[in-house]
Design an enzyme around this catalytic site. Structure first.
Site, mmCIF file in Angstrom:
data_model
loop_
_atom_site.group_PDB
_atom_site.id
_atom_site.type_symbol
_atom_site.label_atom_id
_atom_site.label_comp_id
_atom_site.label_asym_id
_atom_site.label_seq_id
_atom_site.Cartn_x
_atom_site.Cartn_y
_atom_site.Cartn_z
ATOM 1 N N ASP A 40 40.736 109.127 53.836
ATOM 2 C CA ASP A 40 39.405 108.653 53.638
ATOM 3 C C ASP A 40 38.558 108.892 54.666
ATOM 4 O O ASP A 40 38.293 108.788 56.196
ATOM 5 C CB ASP A 40 40.001 107.162 53.630
ATOM 6 C CG ASP A 40 38.956 106.488 53.175
ATOM 7 O OD1 ASP A 40 38.410 105.973 52.408
ATOM 8 O OD2 ASP A 40 38.732 104.994 54.263
ATOM 9 N N GLU A 65 36.218 108.624 61.243
ATOM 10 C CA GLU A 65 34.759 108.189 61.351
ATOM 11 C C GLU A 65 34.412 108.644 62.375
ATOM 12 O O GLU A 65 35.284 108.935 63.310
ATOM 13 C CB GLU A 65 35.884 106.330 61.196
ATOM 14 C CG GLU A 65 34.213 105.419 61.224
ATOM 15 C CD GLU A 65 33.164 105.271 61.094
ATOM 16 O OE1 GLU A 65 32.126 106.118 60.868
ATOM 17 O OE2 GLU A 65 33.575 105.719 59.773
ATOM 18 N N ASP A 118 27.420 106.509 53.812
ATOM 19 C CA ASP A 118 25.315 106.511 54.515
ATOM 20 C C ASP A 118 24.585 107.189 53.264
ATOM 21 O O ASP A 118 24.513 108.589 53.364
ATOM 22 C CB ASP A 118 25.603 106.865 56.075
ATOM 23 C CG ASP A 118 24.642 106.444 56.318
ATOM 24 O OD1 ASP A 118 22.834 105.665 56.093
ATOM 25 O OD2 ASP A 118 23.970 106.002 57.657
ATOM 26 N N ASP A 154 27.441 101.995 45.723
ATOM 27 C CA ASP A 154 26.437 101.393 44.787
ATOM 28 C C ASP A 154 25.355 101.683 44.816
ATOM 29 O O ASP A 154 23.845 101.078 44.469
ATOM 30 C CB ASP A 154 26.689 99.755 45.737
ATOM 31 C CG ASP A 154 26.624 100.137 47.441
ATOM 32 O OD1 ASP A 154 26.263 101.250 47.571
ATOM 33 O OD2 ASP A 154 25.930 99.776 48.300
#
Length: 215
Positions: A40, A65, A118, A154
């Site tokens: 991920d 991350e 982002d 989104d």
């Protein structure tokens, strides 16, 4: 555990994020390195992978991350659950993805998820976006012959750009004729996905698979 407060945005092009990812001895992390891996990219607080790892003990999970505080917190939480099929690393995948994937068992990478990255809306900042052609080439090199990439955002522009970057590479193709999926095929949703659905807003999702079988 108190929720760690970190900056929402960090610049992946700054000097602070140009060092290689520190790679542990995976045999000390995962109880079974023969299991397939789910990677991920941009795992944030890691709650998505935390649930996935609990529900699927027959797969190893690895989150990356760029915000170090979130990685520290995520690993502390996964230790509380005594999970031996999950780990999080701090680093900038645009700088050291090859180094990371080369450390895993060959062709053990079966699924990559890139979810709600982002958007970096300003034109001058778009080179900071996570999905660049170099990242696509690296994933094509290391994915297993049946590997898949799941993308969702989104922001329609971001989703379309991610999809275009993958389709520009001849080794990837859509899994299904209908490129955009109406529902998430995974059994777990991210916090951002849940919040977006609750607001009644659209989510753009797609799955790609390897087009050229490796020797």
């Amino acid at each position: 555990m108190a929720r760690v407060r970190v900056r929402q945005h960090v610049n992946p092009l700054s000097n602070r994020y140009q060092q290689l990812i520190s790679i542990p001895d995976w045999s000390q992390i995962y109880s079974n390195l023969s299991l397939p891996f789910h990677l991920d990219l941009g795992c944030a607080r890691g709650r998505f992978l935390l649930q996935m790892a609990q529900q699927n003990p027959d797969r190893n999970y690895l989150g990356v991350e760029i915000r170090e505080g979130l990685v520290t917190e995520a690993n502390e939480i996964k230790e509380e659950y005594h999970l031996s099929n999950l780990y999080y690393v701090f680093g900038n995948i645009n700088h050291s993805l090859t180094n990371l994937l080369a450390s895993l068992p060959p062709y053990s990478l079966e699924l990559v998820t890139i979810q709600f990255p982002d958007p970096w809306f300003k034109k001058k900042h778009q080179k900071r976006r996570v999905v660049q052609s170099e990242i696509v080439e690296i994933l094509a090199q290391f994915l297993s012959p049946k590997g898949q990439v799941f993308l969702q955002s989104d922001i329609k522009e971001v989703a379309e750009e991610m999809l275009d970057r993958f389709l520009e590479n001849s080794q990837f193709k859509p899994l299904k004729p209908e490129i955009w999926l109406t529902e998430n095929p995974l059994e777990v949703m991210t916090e951002r996905e849940i919040a977006t659905i609750n607001k009644g807003e659209s989510i753009y999702r797609s799955i790609l698979t390897i087009n050229i079988r490796k020797d």
